[in-house]
Design a protein around this motif. Structure first.
Motif: not given
Length: 989
Positions: A782-787, A955-961, A977-983
């Protein structure tokens, strides 16, 4: 400028050119006036009208260009009719009317998809609720049955379970709108322009509290009081005539009893007692300044004149505010002015986006000075002529459509509903065309000299929350205009959708403060209709296969291929110069080059500066626009057919001779950087910036972070970069031209050779794209973007497939329709209709020419983010293992895909898109005509194997905003696994 859709039977409009001689200019003015008058005289939508004994008004317009009929039912009830404590009720009820009726149980889309309906939806705004679909002629009887059954036999199917579910869907629609930048603007406008108690003061979407309070008893009472046939208009437009329609309508609607007579309340156009100013902050990139007034509604003589005033002041590309604030002084990034009429009042709104680094006070002062100068002096004759020509020509764009959000059915229905005259649009068109400098000055001064509501939006933490709010609003642009209406569902499609503002009528101008809110007098509920035996649904009549227009071919003197199809329903032409480039051609060290180049091409050539280019298009009613997708870069033209020659000359000038003036480069660079900043404040913008590079890798042609680029790459672009990109990609040996419209191939080739035939390729090598770049192997994560403060999360599940767009993907796309590709798909029905967590979710197979991607896109309420990922995993896994396509799903998909084809290619624009796809993907000319037989041959096993061979959730990648405080604790329980992406990194600071 938006007027109602028109019917143009003939056009006698000579092209105009800039003239210097006074005497010649006078002759030209007379010629233009005569041509405009002749044009208006020929605008018509022939119709027949009859009324049933129960009060239902029926209007029939015959248009035989395609074997389809638009069915449009308008009820004279909207959010302005809601009593205190019931905001959002009309829109909530609109949703319930899609959930089945007594003789058509289940979701109405089940029946509509099976019979091949297109342009299907329902909308609510302050004035009315409408339901519409365009169906094959052979399905008309069934479509009338469905509309009649939900008009006369609904309440037995409205249960508490359905009410609870649709309440949740509507609340997620509200969250989705609120979650966008400027998402609360819709509340601020009417709450401040109208006093408490005014019928337009509260929102169409309603407040959370009022939606929660809606009971089954009040739902039933609302229906009985408002949805009788005597409070409705039925329009049939297309392959039908009144003699055929009348017995069909009588059969299905004639037995429905009248409802209570609805009495209209007098509604005044409010005036603020004094100027009002408010400042708010929101998650936006730049300061936006608004000036707003309440103005007369649609039936007023002043309404068309105010629309002309708005075009001249801030609607045209060459408007007063554009020229002064954007081009000359360069203190604003963009400006807008629009007049949007409703039934009983309208809105006049001016806005300006402040250029970063400029004092908003300066922009405010100049905005007011220019507006006041316009009110004092009025427009010039040339400004009026350009506004009228642009407005009339622009409306012809909607003439081909018989229904949908615009089209001829809308023009007839709204005229009947609000004035009792289906042809009232002709009155308003005549008033618009008759606008003069003096009439515009006087009308604008009369209404815009009154106290103004000034709203300033500044970047920062959001001032307010949408929860509990109920004030509806409409802005000056299409996105804000859409916010005032509640749509039942916007199906995932690449076709352009029109959200046409509801027209309205002038009542009285008030200078007195409005009274405190008082609920309107309760109307006695009508007695329920007596129980009747079940009514059998009619059979479908024969529905023929598609007859796609013949594709004609030619080659210009310089080798450019031309593809042409004749469509003569309306006197317009669409042309497209397409280049093999697209986002895949954007240089990685200068991402955003193509976007900046295309924007500059629209802003001046070596012989015409930005203003002159805009004025040249407006004078002949033409529109030139640029666009790109993954693989193609396009420059498009829309023009009246009589102006083909001068319009193609303008198109060639834009394509061949961009000026790339240094001052324009810096102006548009600043605007593009502001656009990047705005993407970083948008949930969808953030998700988009993560998805492509993650799937394809940053070096793959499809792996660009965004078409707009990053801050660093856009700042680095030089004029030489722009010239180089243009020479490598925008060249005749890389071009294909498509033309569809009311002309002949011979005429097209003659004009194109004059405009493009001597164009020669530059000496520099042509550009190329390398699709052999390895695509990274993906591990589930999971690639997580905080909003922060997001009431909804955007969830995307994605992977790159092993197939290419040029492959035969018909079975794969049909399988995706079942999984997530349309309204009735498993993913949407689960997350929206069963769970009530989303306003609409879908899955999609990408449209790239090379390796395509698979994506599930689900905007969901924030507290259900992790649950949504689990449901996506469950739905996909079930499809891939023990729950493949059922016979019912196959039949619905096959039938709908075949029967909707005539409706899909009703307009010239859709035909042009079809031809472009045939050419780009290497399909035969009769590709679309072959589809019916291919669909009929499909089996459940074909669809199962097509999807199972490609889609792999492992093979899914999850993008969550979403909001980290709400979402991140949920994600911890998913086992991924959760990776935090800095906006900040997504903007390339």
């Amino acid at each position: 400028m938006r007027l109602v859709a028109l019917r143009l039977s003939l056009l006698a409009l000579a092209s105009t050119t800039m003239l210097t001689s006074v005497s010649t200019a006078t002759a030209q003015d007379r010629s233009t006036a005569a041509a405009t008058a002749a044009l208006v005289e020929r605008i018509n939508i022939p119709y027949e009208r009859f009324t049933l004994d129960n009060g239902l008004t029926v209007i029939v317009h015959t248009d035989r260009k395609a074997p389809v009929v638009a069915v449009s039912v308008w009820y004279d009830v909207g959010s302005k009719d809601e009593p205190a404590g019931s905001t959002g009720f009309a829109h909530l009820f609109e949703h319930l009317m899609f959930n089945g009726s007594e003789n058509a149980p289940g979701d109405i889309f089940t029946y509509l998809q099976d019979m091949g309906a297109t342009d299907t939806n329902g909308t609510t705004n302050p004035d009315r609720t409408n339901y519409f679909q365009t169906v094959p002629t052979g399905a008309l009887d069934r479509a009338l049955f469905l509309e009649a059954d939900r008009m006369g036999h609904l309440l037995g199917a409205v249960t508490q379970e359905k009410l609870d579910n649709q309440r949740g869907v509507v609340q997620n629609e509200k969250r989705q709108g609120d979650n966008q930048p400027f998402g609360l603007l819709r509340y601020y406008i009417f709450e401040n322009l109208t006093p408490r108690g005014h019928p337009y003061h509260h929102s169409t979407i309603g407040s959370m509290a009022d939606l929660n309070a809606a009971s089954l008893e009040t739902v039933h009472s609302w229906f009985r009081n408002n949805y009788g046939p005597n409070n409705a208009v039925l329009v049939l437009a297309g392959d039908i005539d009144a003699a055929t329609a009348r017995p069909m309508v009588e059969r299905w609607f004639g037995g429905i009893p009248r409802g209570p007579d609805v009495v209209e309340r007098p509604i005044e156009v409010p005036t603020l007692p004094a100027p009002l100013a408010r400042e708010v902050t929101d998650q936006i990139a730049t300061t936006r300044i608004f000036r707003m007034w309440a103005v007369p509604g649609w039936t007023s003589e002043d309404s068309p004149t105010l629309e002309a005033a708005a075009s001249i002041l801030g609607g045209l590309s060459s408007s007063r505010l554009d020229n002064a604030l954007v081009r000359d002084e360069q203190i604003a990034l963009s400006v807008s002015a629009g007049s949007q009429p409703f039934e009983d009042m309208g809105l006049f709104i001016i806005s300006a986006d402040v250029k970063p680094g400029v004092d908003p006070a300066l922009v405010s002062r100049r905005l007011d000075e220019i507006t006041n100068q316009f009110l004092t002096e009025g427009p010039t004759a040339d400004e009026v002529q350009r506004a009228v020509m642009s407005g009339l020509s622009g409306e012809v764009d909607g003439l081909e459509s018989v229904g949908g959000f615009g089209g001829k059915a809308v023009a007839l229905a709204q005229g009947q509903l609000y004035t009792g005259d289906p042809a009232f649009f002709r009155t308003q068109i005549q008033r618009f065309a008759a606008s003069t400098p003096e009439s515009i000055r006087a009308t604008a001064q009369r209404w815009l000299s009154r106290p103004v509501f000034s709203l300033t939006y500044r970047p920062g933490p959001r001032t307010d929350s949408g929860d509990g709010r109920g004030g509806a609003a409409v802005g000056a642009d299409a996105a804000v205009a859409a916010a005032v209406s509640g749509n039942y569902y916007r199906a995932p499609t690449s076709a352009t959708e029109r959200l046409m503002a509801s027209p309205g009528g002038l009542l009285r101008f008030s200078t007195q403060p409005a009274p405190e809110p008082v609920a309107p007098p309760a109307q006695p509920a009508a007695d329920p209709a007596p129980a009747r035996p079940a009514i059998a649904m009619p059979d479908l009549r024969p529905i023929g296969d598609l007859d796609f227009p013949e594709i004609e071919r030619a080659t210009l003197r310089n080798g450019i291929r031309v593809f042409f199809a004749r469509r003569s329903a309306v006197p317009v032409i669409r042309a497209l110069v397409s280049f093999d480039a697209g986002a895949a051609a954007d240089p990685r060290d200068r991402m955003g080059t193509q976007t900046l180049m295309l924007n500059l091409m629209e802003e001046g050539t070596t012989s015409r500066d930005s203003r002159a280019l805009a004025e040249a298009q407006e004078r002949i009613g033409a529109n030139i626009s640029t666009s790109f997708d993954s693989d193609r870069t396009n420059v498009g033209l829309y023009t009246l057919s009589t102006n083909l020659g001068p319009a193609l000359d303008l198109l060639a000038d834009v394509v061949r001779n961009p000026a790339f003036a240094p001052t324009e480069i810096e102006r548009l660079r600043t605007r593009q950087l502001a656009g990047i900043a705005q993407e970083l404040n948008s949930p969808n913008g953030l998700a988009g910036r993560v998805t492509a590079p993650t799937l394809y890798g940053p070096n793959h042609p499809y792996g660009a972070i965004a078409g707009s680029g990053t801050v660093s790459t856009v700042r680095a672009i030089t004029r030489d970069d722009l010239v180089s990109f243009h020479q490598r990609w925008i060249r005749p040996d890389n071009a294909t031209i498509y033309v569809v419209g009311d002309t002949s191939l011979r005429q097209v080739v003659r004009q194109l050779n004059r405009s493009f035939g001597d164009w020669r390729a530059p000496a520099v090598p042509a550009g190329s794209r390398d699709f052999n770049v390895p695509i990274p192997e993906q591990t589930p994560r999971i690639l997580f973007v905080n909003r922060p403060n997001s009431p909804q999360s955007v969830v995307i599940a994605a992977q790159v497939l092993g197939v290419r767009g040029r492959d035969d993907l018909l079975a794969l796309r049909a399988a995706n329709d079942v999984l997530g590709g349309n309204f009735l798909s498993r993913i949407n029905m689960n997350l929206r209709e069963t769970k009530g967590w989303s306003y609409g979710s879908r899955s999609a197979i990408g449209g790239q020419e090379d390796r395509v991607s698979f994506r599930v896109i689900a905007p969901v309420q924030a507290d259900r983010t992790a649950d949504t990922i689990r449901e996506i995993q469950s739905d996909v896994s079930a499809f891939l293992t023990d729950r493949g396509v059922s016979s019912e799903e196959l039949a619905r998909t096959v039938n709908g895909s075949i029967r909707e084809l005539p409706g899909e290619f009703e307009t010239a624009g859709s035909v042009l898109g079809g031809i472009q796809a045939i050419v780009q993907l290497g399909r035969p000319d009769d590709y679309y005509e072959q589809l019916a037989a291919r669909y009929r041959a499909m089996t459940p096993a074909d669809l199962d194997s097509a999807l199972r061979a490609q889609v792999d959730p492992a093979r899914f990648v999850y993008i969550v905003v979403g909001d980290a405080t709400v979402v991140q604790p949920q994600l911890a329980g998913l086992g991924l696994p959760v990776e935090t992406v800095d906006p900040a990194t997504l903007g390339g600071q």
